[in-house]
Write an enzyme that holds these catalytic residues in place. Structure first.
Site, short mmCIF file in Angstrom:
data_model
loop_
_atom_site.label_atom_id
_atom_site.label_comp_id
_atom_site.label_asym_id
_atom_site.label_seq_id
_atom_site.Cartn_x
_atom_site.Cartn_y
_atom_site.Cartn_z
N HIS A 121 0.86 -1.18 0.00
CA HIS A 121 0.00 0.00 0.00
C HIS A 121 0.90 1.24 0.00
O HIS A 121 2.03 1.20 0.49
CB HIS A 121 -0.87 -0.04 1.27
CG HIS A 121 -1.94 0.98 1.36
ND1 HIS A 121 -1.69 2.29 1.70
CD2 HIS A 121 -3.29 0.89 1.19
CE1 HIS A 121 -2.83 2.97 1.72
NE2 HIS A 121 -3.81 2.15 1.41
N ASP A 198 2.99 -4.28 7.98
CA ASP A 198 1.75 -3.56 7.79
C ASP A 198 0.62 -4.55 7.99
O ASP A 198 0.37 -5.41 7.15
CB ASP A 198 1.72 -2.96 6.38
CG ASP A 198 0.40 -2.27 6.04
OD1 ASP A 198 -0.58 -2.44 6.81
OD2 ASP A 198 0.33 -1.61 5.00
N GLN A 201 -4.65 -5.34 6.95
CA GLN A 201 -5.54 -6.45 6.59
C GLN A 201 -5.28 -7.68 7.48
O GLN A 201 -6.20 -8.43 7.79
CB GLN A 201 -5.35 -6.84 5.12
CG GLN A 201 -5.54 -5.71 4.13
CD GLN A 201 -6.95 -5.12 4.16
OE1 GLN A 201 -7.93 -5.82 4.45
NE2 GLN A 201 -7.06 -3.84 3.85
N LYS A 224 -10.64 -0.84 10.16
CA LYS A 224 -10.69 -2.12 9.46
C LYS A 224 -11.33 -3.20 10.34
O LYS A 224 -11.81 -4.21 9.81
CB LYS A 224 -9.28 -2.59 9.09
CG LYS A 224 -8.43 -1.58 8.36
CD LYS A 224 -8.81 -1.41 6.92
CE LYS A 224 -7.76 -0.57 6.20
NZ LYS A 224 -8.13 -0.24 4.82
N CYS A 370 -4.84 2.47 -3.72
CA CYS A 370 -3.65 3.01 -3.04
C CYS A 370 -2.46 2.06 -3.16
O CYS A 370 -1.70 1.87 -2.21
CB CYS A 370 -3.95 3.30 -1.57
SG CYS A 370 -5.15 4.60 -1.32
#
Length: 412
Positions: A121, A198, A201, A224, A370
């Protein structure tokens, strides 16, 4: 607990779009908000709206308790080694920027290297580019193969003595494949290199144990996981956080302030300058409780059934003559893919498809998500992305597949 019970926890799902029942398939961007999250925020805003850590009055005391007990809840949920290793931020982007600045200041110098992957991302690319520009360092890229798999076998040779940090995503927001982050951490640590993951998700779809992963940093967002926007978490190993310089200065992050010099607060306060998001951060607690609820085995089987139904139904549509649907992020063997499906349709623009689906009451994502470099990797200007949550149903899948087929017929 059934999926229908889950749906009743989310007021937005009973809404309509253009007179049609809402089918919300854009969960990878922002999941819908739990009623318990909204209730918590409302109660704090109305009953305990006061700055934390400072005043001695009852409202401030209550607000502080709500905020700090949330830190304990997060620590327990991700199995951090201590509560001091949990830093509250405004989201994954802010968390990564914090590390890129604060760790970069002490670790990265001219001629050094930073590694990211091709599927990141923008939030896990641009902060490192900015650091490289400030320091005269070089950004290196770990590639992705034709099926969307990170070329992990190339990582060991990509790392050199000049490599100061590796930053990779747990799960791509475009490809949906679960990356072998534990293996990546092991490779990097064998070379003496720290790793940031990251987890925007990953925190949604995996049971994250940061001590088991042994990652140095893990970042994720509240929106999220069915909580509020403007909330996020940075987990960092204490050994790094102790060394890092503050990212922002102001109130709360100080020990003493004099014109002759300032000393900083101990962790985690050193990285939480100013008035925090005092009404929204505590709403991470009901969101975490909801995520724990989802671990029920019978409910998991039902959710898995919807995912498999989506894959079968979508595959049937792809095999339809002249549909020319291409999907991205192909699992292999026993590999797992989250219920996230990015695709293109030959002869149909992704924005047009999304707009038609919207008129049918279906919310999907279109564009570059993104993640422009991965679009370039596959030679497209954008994709359509469908991402499911535990509140989505087989009936919604049926309606989506029929609507997509209709949309394609209108455009091709």
């Amino acid at each position: 607990m059934r999926i229908q019970d889950i749906r009743e926890m989310f007021p937005a799902l009973s809404g309509k779009v253009y007179g049609k029942p809402l089918v919300y398939f854009d969960n990878a961007a922002t999941a819908q908000r739990l009623k318990s999250v909204v209730d918590k925020m409302d109660r704090l805003a109305l009953e305990s709206n006061a700055n934390i850590h400072r005043a001695v009055h009852k409202l401030a005391s209550d607000a502080t308790e709500e905020y700090e007990s949330t830190r304990d809840a997060v620590r327990d949920f991700i199995n951090a080694g201590s509560r001091e290793e949990v830093i509250f931020t405004s989201g994954t982007t802010a968390s990564i920027n914090l590390v890129a600045f604060s760790l970069g200041e002490i670790l990265v110098h001219e001629g050094d290297e930073i590694i990211v992957s091709e599927e990141e991302h923008h939030s896990n690319i641009v902060p490192w580019q900015m650091l490289c520009q400030r320091k005269g360092a070089t950004l290196k890229v770990l590639g992705v193969d034709d099926d969307g798999h990170m070329r992990v076998d190339d990582l060991e040779s990509l790392i050199t003595p000049k490599t100061k940090i590796v930053a990779v995503t747990h799960i791509s927001n475009v490809l949906g494949l679960i990356n072998p982050v534990k293996q990546i951490v092991n490779i990097c640590h064998s070379k003496g290199c720290p790793v940031l993951i990251d987890g925007a998700q990953g925190i949604v779809h995996e049971e994250v144990d940061v001590q088991d992963l042994d990652c140095d940093f893990y970042a994720f967002s509240g929106h999220k996981i069915y909580a509020a926007t403007g909330t996020g978490v940075l987990y960092g190993k204490k050994k790094w956080l102790d060394q890092m310089v503050p990212y922002q200065g102001g109130g709360e992050m100080i020990a003493t302030v004099k014109f002759s010099g300032t000393t900083y607060a101990p962790l985690p306060g050193k990285f939480e300058a100013g008035t925090q998001n005092i009404n929204a951060i505590p709403a991470l607690k009901p969101a975490i409780e909801f995520l724990k609820l989802l671990r029920d085995s019978e409910l998991q089987n039902e959710i898995k059934g919807v995912k498999e139904y989506m894959e079968e139904s979508f595959a049937s549509l792809r095999m339809t003559e002249k549909r020319n649907i291409k999907t991205y992020g192909v699992p292999r063997g026993t590999e797992t893919k989250i219920p996230l499906y990015s695709f293109t349709v030959e002869g149909a623009h992704h924005e047009d498809l999304a707009l038609i689906l919207d008129k049918m009451g279906i919310a999907v994502r279109s564009g570059q998500m993104c993640a422009e470099p991965i679009m370039d990797r596959f030679g497209v200007t954008g994709m359509v992305r469908v991402s499911l949550a535990p509140y989505n149903t087989k009936e919604e899948v049926d309606y989506f597949v029929k609507s997509l087929d209709k949309a394609i017929s209108m455009l091709v």
